[in-house]
Write a protein that holds these residues in place. Sequence first.
Motif, mmCIF file in Angstrom:
data_model
loop_
_atom_site.group_PDB
_atom_site.id
_atom_site.type_symbol
_atom_site.label_atom_id
_atom_site.label_comp_id
_atom_site.label_asym_id
_atom_site.label_seq_id
_atom_site.Cartn_x
_atom_site.Cartn_y
_atom_site.Cartn_z
ATOM 1 N N THR A 142 -49.149 -23.745 32.016
ATOM 2 C CA THR A 142 -49.709 -24.739 31.543
ATOM 3 C C THR A 142 -48.825 -25.287 30.423
ATOM 4 O OG1 THR A 142 -51.895 -23.914 32.291
ATOM 5 C CG2 THR A 142 -51.748 -25.911 30.602
ATOM 6 N N PHE A 143 -48.303 -26.416 30.486
ATOM 7 C CA PHE A 143 -47.384 -27.046 29.532
ATOM 8 C C PHE A 143 -47.524 -28.617 29.517
ATOM 9 C CE2 PHE A 143 -44.944 -23.462 31.227
ATOM 10 C CZ PHE A 143 -44.815 -22.646 30.205
ATOM 11 N N PRO A 144 -47.498 -29.333 28.525
ATOM 12 C CA PRO A 144 -47.580 -30.610 28.335
ATOM 13 C C PRO A 144 -46.220 -31.254 29.302
ATOM 14 C CG PRO A 144 -47.473 -29.813 26.137
ATOM 15 C CD PRO A 144 -47.025 -28.786 26.928
ATOM 16 N N GLU A 145 -46.591 -31.749 30.355
ATOM 17 C CA GLU A 145 -45.388 -31.933 31.291
ATOM 18 C C GLU A 145 -44.297 -33.060 30.875
ATOM 19 O OE1 GLU A 145 -43.215 -31.185 34.538
ATOM 20 O OE2 GLU A 145 -44.888 -30.219 33.927
ATOM 21 N N ASP A 146 -44.815 -33.840 30.267
ATOM 22 C CA ASP A 146 -44.091 -35.166 29.723
ATOM 23 C C ASP A 146 -43.132 -34.573 28.616
ATOM 24 O OD1 ASP A 146 -46.155 -34.696 28.221
ATOM 25 O OD2 ASP A 146 -46.181 -37.121 27.500
ATOM 26 N N TYR A 147 -43.541 -33.568 27.869
ATOM 27 C CA TYR A 147 -42.941 -33.137 26.717
ATOM 28 C C TYR A 147 -41.944 -32.065 27.528
ATOM 29 C CZ TYR A 147 -41.885 -30.078 22.841
ATOM 30 O OH TYR A 147 -41.125 -29.302 22.007
ATOM 31 N N LEU A 148 -42.486 -31.374 28.401
ATOM 32 C CA LEU A 148 -41.368 -30.535 28.847
ATOM 33 C C LEU A 148 -40.394 -31.006 29.754
ATOM 34 C CD1 LEU A 148 -42.295 -27.188 31.011
ATOM 35 C CD2 LEU A 148 -41.080 -28.994 32.213
ATOM 36 N N GLN A 149 -40.606 -32.043 30.183
ATOM 37 C CA GLN A 149 -39.457 -32.899 30.955
ATOM 38 C C GLN A 149 -38.333 -33.574 29.795
ATOM 39 O OE1 GLN A 149 -38.587 -33.252 34.128
ATOM 40 N NE2 GLN A 149 -40.234 -31.928 34.671
ATOM 41 N N ARG A 150 -38.938 -33.702 28.709
ATOM 42 C CA ARG A 150 -37.953 -34.220 27.569
ATOM 43 C C ARG A 150 -37.170 -32.926 27.073
ATOM 44 N NH1 ARG A 150 -42.701 -37.279 26.166
ATOM 45 N NH2 ARG A 150 -42.949 -35.976 24.419
ATOM 46 N N VAL A 151 -37.762 -31.914 27.004
ATOM 47 C CA VAL A 151 -36.933 -30.646 26.684
ATOM 48 C C VAL A 151 -35.804 -30.322 27.673
ATOM 49 C CG1 VAL A 151 -37.417 -28.040 26.025
ATOM 50 C CG2 VAL A 151 -39.028 -29.826 25.059
ATOM 51 N N LYS A 152 -36.289 -30.451 28.758
ATOM 52 C CA LYS A 152 -35.296 -30.213 29.860
ATOM 53 C C LYS A 152 -34.052 -31.136 29.776
ATOM 54 C CE LYS A 152 -34.692 -30.349 34.815
ATOM 55 N NZ LYS A 152 -35.338 -30.705 36.205
ATOM 56 N N ALA A 153 -34.298 -32.370 29.530
ATOM 57 C CA ALA A 153 -33.352 -33.581 29.660
ATOM 58 C C ALA A 153 -32.348 -33.287 28.412
ATOM 59 C CB ALA A 153 -34.041 -34.659 29.360
ATOM 60 N N VAL A 154 -33.043 -32.945 27.236
ATOM 61 C CA VAL A 154 -32.115 -32.737 26.104
ATOM 62 C C VAL A 154 -31.276 -31.563 26.189
ATOM 63 C CG1 VAL A 154 -33.694 -31.384 24.562
ATOM 64 C CG2 VAL A 154 -32.156 -33.049 23.632
ATOM 65 N N GLU A 156 -30.140 -30.305 29.131
ATOM 66 C CA GLU A 156 -29.199 -30.501 30.277
ATOM 67 C C GLU A 156 -28.000 -31.546 29.883
ATOM 68 O OE1 GLU A 156 -31.640 -29.415 34.340
ATOM 69 O OE2 GLU A 156 -31.555 -31.379 33.704
ATOM 70 N N HIS A 157 -28.713 -32.881 29.191
ATOM 71 C CA HIS A 157 -27.863 -33.835 29.097
ATOM 72 C C HIS A 157 -27.663 -34.551 27.670
ATOM 73 C CE1 HIS A 157 -28.180 -33.720 33.522
ATOM 74 N NE2 HIS A 157 -29.221 -34.271 33.457
ATOM 75 N N GLY A 158 -28.265 -33.808 26.756
ATOM 76 C CA GLY A 158 -28.384 -34.223 25.262
ATOM 77 C C GLY A 158 -29.457 -35.570 25.096
ATOM 78 N N GLY A 159 -28.864 -36.098 23.987
ATOM 79 C CA GLY A 159 -29.856 -37.261 23.503
ATOM 80 C C GLY A 159 -29.855 -37.206 22.058
ATOM 81 N N TYR A 160 -30.450 -38.038 21.321
ATOM 82 C CA TYR A 160 -30.502 -38.035 19.977
ATOM 83 C C TYR A 160 -29.384 -37.809 19.036
ATOM 84 C CZ TYR A 160 -34.999 -37.328 22.413
ATOM 85 O OH TYR A 160 -36.002 -37.308 23.477
ATOM 86 N N GLY A 161 -28.123 -38.395 19.861
ATOM 87 C CA GLY A 161 -26.933 -38.037 19.015
ATOM 88 C C GLY A 161 -26.226 -36.858 19.401
ATOM 89 N N SER A 162 -26.794 -36.011 20.389
ATOM 90 C CA SER A 162 -26.353 -34.531 20.896
ATOM 91 C C SER A 162 -25.934 -34.905 22.484
ATOM 92 C CB SER A 162 -27.522 -33.680 20.871
ATOM 93 O OG SER A 162 -26.964 -32.509 21.410
ATOM 94 N N SER A 163 -24.998 -34.162 22.620
ATOM 95 C CA SER A 163 -24.545 -33.962 24.049
ATOM 96 C C SER A 163 -25.277 -32.949 24.836
ATOM 97 C CB SER A 163 -22.752 -33.647 24.203
ATOM 98 O OG SER A 163 -22.522 -32.458 23.390
ATOM 99 N N GLY A 164 -26.089 -32.129 24.209
ATOM 100 C CA GLY A 164 -26.697 -31.058 24.852
ATOM 101 C C GLY A 164 -25.948 -29.834 25.211
ATOM 102 N N TYR A 165 -26.273 -29.177 26.145
ATOM 103 C CA TYR A 165 -25.596 -27.787 26.396
ATOM 104 C C TYR A 165 -25.062 -27.836 27.914
ATOM 105 C CZ TYR A 165 -28.107 -25.646 22.902
ATOM 106 O OH TYR A 165 -28.578 -25.308 21.529
#
Length: 256
Positions: free
Chosen positions: A47-59, A61-70
């Motif tokens: 049980t996780f907040p699904e929309d939040y989990l997807q944003r964590v996954k995206a950052v 994998e692909h970064g965001g907020y000024g970051s290139s991610g991992y």
Amino acid sequence: MGFQEMPTNNYVESSFWNFDSLFQPQQHPARDAHDTFFLTSPATSDTFPEDYLQRVKAVHEHGGYGSSGYGYRWKRSEAQKNLLRTHTTAVSSRMLYKLAQEGFKPAKYFSIDRVFRNEAVDRTHLAEFHQVEGLVCDRGLTLGHLIATLQEFFSRLGMKELRFKPAFNPYTEPSMEIFGYSPELGKWMEVGNSGMFRPEMLQPMGLPPDVNVIAWGLSLERPTMILYGIDNIRDLFGHKVSLSMVKTNPICRMGL
């Protein structure tokens, strides 16, 4: 200093809140079994907040907020693994997410509770110990605010002289190790870690872009050992503690 205590009665935590939400990559060495106690029953959380989990996954994998991610493939199965929390920062992450969902307002949080690490037990290390954590969340915070807060905080513990050294943490940038001078030992020693939480951690939670968080953590045992002149941590915490020491020593006031 106006801090609100965080609820820390959750010793068992998911890898998502303990690691992933903190922008700590899934291949990080701290997530290996030789550093962390993973549970076999229940082995996973679902049980996780699904929309939040997807944003964590995206950052991740692909970064965001000024970051290139991992740039790796993030796995839900890794985030679902249950463990004994390795730091109370997992609680901080939950509190900041809750703050974002309820509508941001400036906040100061602290906690003092037990954490667990799969470490070899010796005179300076235990597999479980207590972590003191503090954070301030507000607009316009800078590294200068962090340093000033640390100076005030540690002066309340009787540590008047501090030094700071640049460090690396996956979830803070900039990051600093904290060193305090011990007159009892006649030397400088590391007393904690600190930094400013990264945007890759805060903005997926829903906090406004201009909100910053300064944070720090330290072991409760180390300053207590200095105060009482204890050379072996096992004489302070665990089954080898002398009951006579508990009976005869005064209440620890930490220089207050």
